[in-house]
Write an enzyme that holds these catalytic residues in place. Structure first.
Site, mmCIF file in Angstrom:
data_model
loop_
_atom_site.group_PDB
_atom_site.id
_atom_site.type_symbol
_atom_site.label_atom_id
_atom_site.label_comp_id
_atom_site.label_asym_id
_atom_site.label_seq_id
_atom_site.Cartn_x
_atom_site.Cartn_y
_atom_site.Cartn_z
ATOM 1 N N LYS A 99 7.377 -3.880 0.380
ATOM 2 C CA LYS A 99 5.949 -4.192 0.355
ATOM 3 C C LYS A 99 5.889 -5.558 1.098
ATOM 4 C CE LYS A 99 3.949 -1.340 -2.607
ATOM 5 N NZ LYS A 99 4.879 -0.553 -3.062
ATOM 6 N N GLU A 121 -4.681 -5.338 -4.961
ATOM 7 C CA GLU A 121 -4.546 -4.593 -6.209
ATOM 8 C C GLU A 121 -3.224 -4.328 -6.263
ATOM 9 O OE1 GLU A 121 -4.929 -3.412 -2.954
ATOM 10 O OE2 GLU A 121 -3.271 -1.970 -2.818
ATOM 11 N N SER A 386 13.125 2.560 -0.802
ATOM 12 C CA SER A 386 12.219 1.762 -0.787
ATOM 13 C C SER A 386 12.091 0.502 -1.369
ATOM 14 C CB SER A 386 10.930 2.454 -0.838
ATOM 15 O OG SER A 386 10.934 3.188 -2.016
#
Ligand SMILES: *Cc1c(COP(=O)(O)O)cnc(C)c1O
Length: 410
Positions: A99, A121, A386
């Site tokens: 991220k 969000e 990830s």
């Protein structure tokens, strides 16, 4: 940053700016359009600017810890007896997932635009935590919208955000998860002209899908060069999990022109094929508009976004990034599902065979590699890991206590 300009469908897409084939676009009211125009202008101005890119790469190196390594899973590959499985270790980024690649890019852009109030969000809280960290680093004010249900399930990430000085606001409508959090974050963004919206995946109205993909494409820019150096070849298959699709598009982008490299996106199959039991938007959805863009959307009979479910909170979104919808339409990438139980098996397999606890999201991608590896002897599969699985240990442990799953005996 965008070396493969032929894939920048914002210019060449059949419906014009911001489209990937029929998908994407900017389906928003005028008030938001003005704000997006301002963002687009800044994005186009800085996306190939050497100073901007230099600053971003310095942050990648010194704050996030890039480049992330590629790891050959020798024991797991031998156990499966077929293809060789490699991991791109995005779990080793600061804060434990991919991220931050995107958040650092967007926040640097916000800084260039003179914005100091960030809105985001979050679903599982991974994007919220990355945003909170970057906001602390830049000295920006930060508010994260999060579904009340997710706040309850992800207490640790809520605390991490608060510790770093971010305000967490509960979304209390509907399913009280990611979709509602996006709805409310957008409302807050529209209400205050001085804010910058840090969007967490490769979706939303133009320019977000393209911008987020460019920031995440560091994954494949690195992995392609690393893989060549390590094995003297490209991987035969690249696999990544698809929630909104940011780690997957970042993992695929550098290989789009390498036609011999098969690109596989894995959607969450959840507990079954019925609507409400999964979050597989390409596999089970219809073309529709959600959150300002056109793509495959899981819809109920009234055409509203359907309820979704997945064991991994980071994958349960009723839509998918428009570039994936396009890559599926043209057949360049293929999308398949992995269900909860298969993901849990992969979670334990990587932990036991390689000493790496994967995020449940990433376990979906790994599970697919484990499924096809036995029939792919002599081939190489690169899986994007990830994120790390520390955040999921509680959830797994409570399922063991409730006897829904067993600790496997190897
Ligand atoms: C958020 C998240 C995902 C899903 O988001 P994408 O935009 O589809 O990448 C997958 N894995 C991890 C570890 C995440 O935190």
């Amino acid at each position: 940053m965008s070396k493969n300009t032929s894939h920048d469908n914002n210019v060449t897409g059949e419906n014009g700016v911001g489209f990937f084939g029929i998908h994407g676009g900017q389906f928003v009211p005028d008030g938001i359009k003005e704000r997006l125009d301002e963002l687009t202008e800044a994005y186009l101005r800085y996306k190939d600017d050497p100073d901007f890119l230099q600053e971003l790469h310095t942050l990648y190196t010194h704050f996030s810890g890039r480049p992330t390594p590629i790891f050959y899973c020798e024991s797991l590959s031998k156990h499966l007896g077929g293809a060789d499985i490699y991991l791109k270790r995005e779990d080793l980024n600061h804060l434990g997932s991919h991220k931050l690649n995107n958040v650092l890019g967007q926040m640097l852009l916000a800084k260039r635009m003179g914005k100091t109030r960030m809105i985001a969000e979050t679903g599982a809280g991974q994007h919220g935590v990355a945003t909170a960290a970057a906001a602390a680093l830049f000295g920006f004010e930060c508010t994260v919208h999060m579904g009340e249900e997710d706040i309850r399930r992800q207490e640790l990430n809520v605390l991490r955000m608060q510790i770093m000085g971010t305000k967490v606001v509960p979304a209390t409508n509907g399913q009280r998860t990611l979709k509602e959090a996006v709805d409310e974050a957008f409302e807050a963004y529209v209400a205050d002209k001085e804010t910058f919206y840090i969007l967490g995946s490769a979706l939303g109205p133009y320019p977000y899908p393209e911008m987020v993909r460019n920031f995440q494409s560091i994954i494949s820019t690195e992995s392609r060069a690393q893989f060549l150096k390590m094995t003297d070849s490209l991987p035969d298959m690249v696999v990544a999990c698809v929630g909104g699709g940011s780690n997957a598009i970042g993992s695929f982008y550098g290989y789009l022109d390498d036609k011999e490299v098969e690109l596989i996106g894995i959607e969450p199959g959840g507990r079954g094929d019925q609507m409400g039991e999964h979050a597989a938007s390409i596999s089970h959805g219809k073309v529709g508009i959600l959150h300002g863009f056109r793509s495959y959307v899981l819809q109920d009979e009234d055409g509203e976004a359907a309820n979704v479910y997945s064991i991994s909170a980071g994958l349960d979104y009723p839509g998918v990034g428009p570039e994936h919808a396009y890559l599926s339409d043209i057949g360049r990438a293929h999308y398949k599902t992995i269900n909860d139980m298969e993901a849990i098996d992969a979670f334990f397999a990587l932990s036991r065979y390689q000493g790496i606890i994967p995020a449940l999201e990433s376990s979906h991608a790994l599970a697919h590699a484990m499924k096809v590896a036995p029939n792919m002897a002599g081939k190489k599969i690169l899986v994007t890991l990830s994120g790390r699985g520390d955040k999921d240990v509680d959830q797994i442990s409570s399922k063991i206590k409730q006897k829904i799953i067993r600790m496997p005996q190897y």
